[in-house]
Each structure stands twice: as structure tokens, then as C-alpha cells.
Design a protein around this motif. Structure first.
Motif, short mmCIF file in Angstrom:
data_model
loop_
_atom_site.label_atom_id
_atom_site.label_comp_id
_atom_site.label_asym_id
_atom_site.label_seq_id
_atom_site.Cartn_x
_atom_site.Cartn_y
_atom_site.Cartn_z
N PRO A 217 1.07 -1.09 0.26
CA PRO A 217 0.30 -0.08 -0.06
C PRO A 217 0.97 1.05 -0.17
O PRO A 217 -0.29 2.02 -0.33
N GLU A 218 2.00 1.35 0.99
CA GLU A 218 2.96 2.49 0.91
C GLU A 218 3.63 3.20 -0.54
O GLU A 218 3.67 4.02 -0.61
N ASN A 219 3.07 1.84 -1.81
CA ASN A 219 3.95 2.23 -3.08
C ASN A 219 2.39 2.01 -4.06
O ASN A 219 2.78 2.15 -5.17
N ASP A 220 1.20 2.03 -3.90
CA ASP A 220 0.48 1.60 -3.99
C ASP A 220 0.47 0.70 -5.43
O ASP A 220 -0.03 1.27 -6.22
N LEU A 221 1.05 -0.46 -5.11
CA LEU A 221 1.12 -1.41 -5.39
C LEU A 221 0.61 -2.63 -5.35
O LEU A 221 0.60 -3.38 -3.78
N ALA A 222 0.27 -3.60 -6.51
CA ALA A 222 -0.44 -4.63 -6.32
C ALA A 222 0.15 -5.62 -7.04
O ALA A 222 0.57 -5.78 -7.88
N VAL A 223 0.20 -7.36 -6.72
CA VAL A 223 0.74 -8.59 -7.30
C VAL A 223 0.29 -9.39 -7.94
O VAL A 223 -1.01 -9.46 -7.06
N LEU A 224 -0.64 -9.05 -8.85
CA LEU A 224 -1.28 -10.89 -9.35
C LEU A 224 -0.86 -11.47 -9.93
O LEU A 224 0.25 -11.92 -11.03
N GLN A 225 -1.48 -12.60 -9.31
CA GLN A 225 -1.23 -13.31 -9.76
C GLN A 225 -2.42 -14.68 -11.24
O GLN A 225 -3.76 -15.11 -10.53
N ALA A 226 -1.99 -14.84 -12.57
CA ALA A 226 -3.07 -15.03 -13.48
C ALA A 226 -3.43 -16.41 -13.53
O ALA A 226 -2.56 -17.71 -13.18
N HIS A 227 -5.02 -17.56 -13.59
CA HIS A 227 -5.18 -18.33 -13.72
C HIS A 227 -4.52 -19.08 -14.98
O HIS A 227 -5.02 -20.35 -14.97
N LYS A 228 -4.94 -18.35 -16.11
CA LYS A 228 -4.42 -19.00 -17.39
C LYS A 228 -3.12 -17.93 -18.21
O LYS A 228 -3.76 -16.65 -18.32
#
Length: 310
Positions: A180-191
Motif C-alpha cells: 500500500p505504501e507504494n500503491d502496488l499490487a501483485v496478481l497471479q493470472a489463472h491462465k
């Protein structure tokens, strides 16, 4: 599976005479006249003069054939002249004069494009019957197994996250990490696509104001779109108009960015990611670009997924 032969290697047998056609009768041998016994037993030969003429004729035919073959070969394969440096320089100059090479920005976009994805956050309507888009942004693949970086504000609170890859493959993704302090998110694609490419990351250590950069993303959902500019400054701070976000140590740039660019890569002319676009300065409610954008340095973004520093 072996490829079938296009042509048969066998030859057709010669046709035989039909059974209904009678073979010609063999001539009845006759005895040679007296005194010609030697002629009857000796093979038939041409007189020496005729034999010499035939040999000379065949020799002339072969000579003419050889001359024709040599002439045809010379026409197809003229003697090669030694290539000099002047020849090479002239060829390069002609190529430059007749061919327009792609710009450095175009090469950067071509390099990063396979790693850029469209990110959409969905939620239910108030009556719970419809699924609506609540946020559209951009992401960049940093691991070819489908690990994607984007902005936290793009997917925060979303009940479902949709991803569209460069080749058109659509899938969903899970939120696996946040900073949150850098407004970043990590996603894992399902395919993921079979030939998914991860972006190349580059340290900002040698980044300087005036360096050319390109922002790639989906402004207002349109894209992928690209805009070029320069680094305007380093170690900048930003506070959102609502005062809910305060970010520091940002890269300031002037490549055009608008809502929808959030989470997209900021790349050098080599196509290497130096930052994640996160905000634009909006002194008015119009939410349009006025020439100042901000990106989180890639070092911060890499730490969000536990990647070692450069």
C-alpha cells in the motif's frame, strides 16, 4: 507422421504386344553362297572412311554442346568481383536512403508490448444482480508464469479481477500481494499464453532527468496505447486530491498518461521497465493529463513480489 511422397520412384513396365497380335515370322536362314563363308560369320561393320566421318561428327556435336553449356553457365554465374569497403558503404547508404527505420520509441514499444496486460476490477451492483466494471488499468508481466504488477487502487475492493493478455487471451487473476505504501499490487493470472514473455527490469540508479521514456497502457480503456516523453525529475512526492494516498521517491515524467494508464510500465528506449505508472497531477476535477505524471521506481515494485534488489 511421415509425409507422403509426392512422386513415385518406380517406373512403369514396358507394355507388351497384345496376345491377339501375331508376332512376325522369323526369316528362314539361307545358306551363303560359296566363297562367302567368312562374310557370313564376321559382324557387319562400316567401312573405315564412314566410321571416321561418324566419329568426327560426334566429336563436333559434343564440342558444340560443351560450348553452349559453358556460355549458359557464364551468363548465370558471372565472375565475382572482389567486394571492397567502398561497395559496402555504398550499399549501406542506399539502404538508409530507401528504408525508414523504426524510431527508438517504436522499438521500445515493440519490445515491451508482449508483457503488457489490461486489468479490470469487477464488483456487483447495489442490487447484486449485475457485475460492473469498477476500475480499468494496466499491468506488466514480470514473471512468465503469470505474475503481474499493477496499482493497488486499480484492483482494491474488486470481487473479480479480469486480465487480457497481448495475444487476446482473457482470464481471471488473484491478488497475491500488496504494498500500500507504494500503491502496488501483485496478481497471479489463472491462465497464461504458451509464449508469454516477461518484461526486462532495469535499475533506476543511472536514470537522469532528460532521459527518454515511454509509457504504455490503456488510457480510458483504449489500447494498448503508447506515449513518449522524458524523465522530468526524481525523488518526487505525490498526495492524491482526496488526501488518501501519499507517495514518495517517485519518478516524474512528461509522457502523456491518463486514467487507465495506472499500473502500466514506464520503459526506457531499450524497452526495459524502470517504473510503474501510478499517478498524474490533477489540479482540476477534469482528471486529464497536464504534463506531470509519476511512477514508482522498479526497485520498490520488485520488492513487492520479493524479488532481490538490483
Amino acid at each position: 507422421m511421415p509425409r507422403p511422397a509426392l512422386y513415385s520412384s518406380s517406373r512403369p513396365a514396358r507394355s507388351r504386344a497384345p496376345a491377339s497380335v501375331a508376332a512376325p515370322e522369323a526369316p528362314v536362314p539361307t545358306a551363303p553362297p560359296p566363297g562367302d563363308a567368312a562374310a557370313a560369320t564376321a559382324p557387319a561393320t562400316h567401312p573405315p572412311a564412314i566410321r571416321r566421318q561418324l566419329l568426327a561428327l560426334w566429336a563436333l556435336v559434343l564440342l558444340l554442346a560443351a560450348l553452349l553449356a559453358a556460355s549458359a553457365w557464364q551468363q548465370r554465374n558471372p565472375a565475382a568481383r572482389r567486394i571492397t569497403q567502398e561497395d559496402i558503404d555504398a550499399a549501406v547508404l542506399r539502404t538508409l536512403e530507401t528504408t525508414t527505420p523504426p524510431s527508438a520509441a517504436a522499438r521500445a514499444v515493440e519490445s515491451i508490448a508482449p508483457s503488457v496486460v489490461r486489468v479490470v476490477g469487477y464488483s456487483r451492483s447495489k442490487n447484486g444482480k449485475e457485475e460492473i466494471e469498477r476500475g480499468i488499468g494496466t499491468g506488466v508481466v514480470i514473471v512468465d508464469k503469470g505474475v503481474i504488477l499493477t496499482n493497488l487502487h486499480v484492483v482494491a475492493g474488486a470481487e473479480r479481477i479480469g486480465i487480457t493478455f497481448h495475444d487476446g487471451l482473457e482470464t481471471t487473476a488473484s491478488l497475491t500481494g500488496a504494498q500500500p505504501e507504494n500503491d502496488l499490487a501483485v496478481l497471479q493470472a489463472h491462465k497464461v499464453p504458451d509464449d508469454l514473455e516477461a518484461a526486462t527490469l532495469r535499475s533506476t540508479q543511472n536514470l537522469r532527468p532528460g532521459d527518454h521514456v515511454v509509457a504504455v497502457g490503456f488510457p480510458f480503456g483504449i489500447g494498448p496505447s503508447a506515449s513518449a516523453g522524458v524523465v522530468s525529475g526524481l525523488e518526487r512526492e505525490f498526495t492524491s486530491p482526496e488526501g488518501k494516498r501519499q507517495l514518495s521517491n517517485l519518478i516524474q515524467f512528461d509522457a502523456a498518461a491518463n486514467p487507465g494508464n495506472s499500473g502500466g510500465p514506464l520503459v526506457t528506449l531499450d524497452g526495459e521497465v524502470v517504473g510503474i505508472v501510478t499517478a498524474i497531477l490533477n489540479p482540476t476535477p477534469a482528471r486529464t493529463f497536464i504534463g506531470i505524471g509519476f511512477a514508482v521506481p522498479i526497485e520498490n515494485a520488485a520488492s513487492a513480489v520479493g524479488m532481490p534488489p538490483f
